[in-house]
Structures are given as C-alpha cells and as structure tokens.
Design an enzyme around this catalytic site. Sequence first.
Site, mmCIF file in Angstrom:
data_model
loop_
_atom_site.group_PDB
_atom_site.id
_atom_site.type_symbol
_atom_site.label_atom_id
_atom_site.label_comp_id
_atom_site.label_asym_id
_atom_site.label_seq_id
_atom_site.Cartn_x
_atom_site.Cartn_y
_atom_site.Cartn_z
ATOM 1 N N SER A 45 -27.885 -10.401 -57.444
ATOM 2 C CA SER A 45 -27.736 -9.006 -56.983
ATOM 3 C C SER A 45 -28.200 -8.061 -57.889
ATOM 4 O O SER A 45 -27.931 -8.128 -59.062
ATOM 5 C CB SER A 45 -26.042 -8.514 -56.641
ATOM 6 O OG SER A 45 -26.204 -7.434 -56.026
ATOM 7 N N GLU A 46 -29.132 -7.204 -57.706
ATOM 8 C CA GLU A 46 -30.076 -6.625 -58.761
ATOM 9 C C GLU A 46 -29.412 -5.553 -59.391
ATOM 10 O O GLU A 46 -29.832 -5.046 -60.418
ATOM 11 C CB GLU A 46 -31.727 -6.153 -58.083
ATOM 12 C CG GLU A 46 -31.316 -4.911 -57.090
ATOM 13 C CD GLU A 46 -31.463 -5.324 -55.631
ATOM 14 O OE1 GLU A 46 -31.022 -6.470 -55.501
ATOM 15 O OE2 GLU A 46 -31.725 -4.678 -54.774
#
Lengths: 218, 236
Positions: A45-46
Amino acid sequence: MLDKIGIAKRIAKEIRNGYYVNLGIGIPTLVANYIPKGMSVVLQSENGLLGMGPFPFEGEENPDLINAGKQTITTVPGSAFFDSAMSFGMIRSRKVDLTILGAMEVSDNGDIANWKIPGKMVKGMGGAMDLVASAKNIIVAMQHVNKAGESKLLTKCELPLTGVACVKKIVTELAVLDITPEGFRLLERAPGISVEQIKNATQGRLIIEGEIPEMVID
Amino acid sequence: MNKTVANAEEAIRDITDNMTLMLGGFGLCGIPENCITALVKKGVKGLTCIANNAGVDDFGIGLLLQQHQVKKMIASYVGENAEFERQLLSGELEVELIPQGTLATRCMAAGYGMPAIFTPAGVGTEIAIGKESRKFIVDGAEKEFLMEYAFDADFAIVKAWKGDTQGNLVFRETARNFNPLMAMAGKITIAEVEELVQPGELNPDHIHTPGIYVHRIFQGVDYEKRIEQRTVRKKN
C-alpha cells in the site's frame, strides 16, 4: 459479460507465487479477495505498508492503520511500515512485481489516462503517475465502453495522460487483451461475448489471431 | 538539548502570513491536529501548504481552508473536500498537483541537502510541460526523467507517536507516511507527539527521525484521530 467481481477474479489469475503487488482503488482492491489459496503474495500500500491484510473486525479499527484509499485495514504477519519516499523508492526501483489499477482510457500503444477529466473538478493523480512510470508489469481493470457505448480502448487517448507506453495487459467486462507493438492483442473473450462484439467495442488497433478462447473463471 | 515547548501556540508563535508550511499526514492519518487548531486560532493568512492531501471539510487542513487561510495548496490528491472545490473554482485558491512519489522525494531531497531529483513520474504528461528532462540508461534501456526541485519550506509541522525532549521521533504504523520526510525538510521543524518522554526512554535503534532535524517538540492533547473511511468485516 463480466461484472466487477468477474474482472477482479480474472485479474487474480495473473498473480504468481512470490509477487509483491500494488492494488489501486476500485476493482483492483477487490483482486485481493481472489488471490489463489496457498500462494505467497505480499500486498503493498503506497502510503507505507508491505503486508496489507483484510479490513479489521468491527470495533478493531485503528486510525493509524489505513490503506492508500484511506480505508481502515489490518496487517498480516511479516508486514513492514515505511515512509512515503521509501514506498515510491521500491516502486521506482522495480521491486514491486505487479501493479493493478483502473483507467478511463487506454491507447493501443499502452498510454493510460485515469486522473483528469477536463471541465470536471480535478482531484489529483495521487500515486498513479509514479506507479505507471515505473512498474515493470501493469494490468489495467477497466470498462471496455463508456455509458454512451463509446470505446475506451483507443488509438490515442483523448483525456490527459497519466503515463505513456506503460500498460501491459487489460481486463474489461468483455475481454482480456495484451498491449503489443502492433496494438491490442485479443487473448480471451468474456463468457457469452463474441469476437465481433469485442471488435465493435474497440476503437484502437485490434489483433485477432486464430480461435479466441472464452475466459475460465471459478 | 531540550527542545520542548509548552504547547502548539508556543510552537507556531513565529509563523506569519504568506509563509510556506509542510504538513505531515496521509489523508487524516498522522496529521498534526494540535498545530492546525493553533494556526486556525492564530488566523495567519496567505499560507502555502505542502501536504499530500487537503483534509476534509471540517478536519485537518480543511479547517484552515474554511477560514480562508490558505493561498496555495501543493498536494497529490485533494478530493473529499467541498470547500476546497468551491475555493478552487472561484479562483480564491491556487493548486499545484504533484505525483505522490515526487512530492515525497522532493521533501526527502530537501532533508538530504540535494537541490533536485530525477523521476520518471509524469514524463509525457501535462505535468512535464516546462520542466527540464534528461535521459539515463536504466536496466540497459534509455529512459526519460523529469528534474524536480527540492522543496523550500519555512516550517515543517509533523505528528509523531512518541518523541523525547531532544526531538527524537518514533512514528506509528501508516501514520508515518510523509512525517519523517517533512521533519527533515523544514527550516524549522515542529513535532507534536502523543507521548513525550525523557532522553534515554526511547531505544536509539528505534528512532525514525533523529532529533537534529527537530527544533521544537511538545506533548499534544485531545487527539481525535478521525477515520476517513471506516471499513470493517463482520466476525462470523
């Protein structure tokens, strides 16, 4: 014709054991639910997490633990947190094996448009431009045609671009297609969809070679 | 070296009109709630805010927008905010949208003393217009990169989970996000923490931001930690 779940299920079949995967917002997020059992896959998840787990149980939400869509999530054993520069560092240096994201338009050379519609409020590109500029493998989940029935698989994107010549594969409600130097190569038809229907729904260059099989979706 | 200040009001005492501020957080996660409240109370105007998002209508940077304190917003994603949209469309507010990785790395560059970075994000798109670019060989193939400058901010305001009086910071889970990067990047960095401890209480191996980057630190109060998208599953 596939629904959103069908598109997610078909994309999940592209995931391989040992992959680090970044899932975009929308249909791509659903892909997490259909990763084949027994496969070792780590979701990135960035906003700063490797090892994203499912939504928390009711009452166990943690405001410090969210995904890139700002949804409350959990971690899986072996997860790691990091800052936003490192997050895009691992994306830029191609450590993330597969990026799955949505699109409004894709062109037959792999250009993608998914962040801006002229005349509408622009919300921003978030991490999409970084992801498409660097990912080694990008699969796009999208609708083949818009509400007016017009193709979104084009010779040239009409909307402002997010990235150029970067998309590798597309899964739509009608078909699975690869992007090749010669254009969209039709790989599979959605259940009950004919090659003719896909031809009519595709404005960009379309390569149809031999018998096109129907998708197999569990 | 004690960097403790009493509270948010004291920490932001010399922030004045038309300054450029970096504000940590991703969405509403890990935002400096106390300092935002103090900035609203102080009423400074004409601010340029560098932050990944612009909050929601009644929380986060949205509170500064409500009072018309923001002149320019530099962010990667600004949805979920009706007042923002209204000010943008009416021309009151200027907005510069930047890819999220570029935003993070421009903060990082400032903290590392590097004037610019090269990134492939945005090559061939409208954000490349007017920017210098250069080609490099990457993995045996030529690829184009945009030159993007390090940010230059008067103040960085960050939120950490724990900190000690010397300014050493530890972040928690995904509330880390932009905070350590911005902490390194401000000419003056203010850190608000959920728990302020004495030197020696934090394990030096666990420090995310060394105190040298932090100029002022205080124990925050009354954290709301609002959740933007509450998503849950049912126990069977």
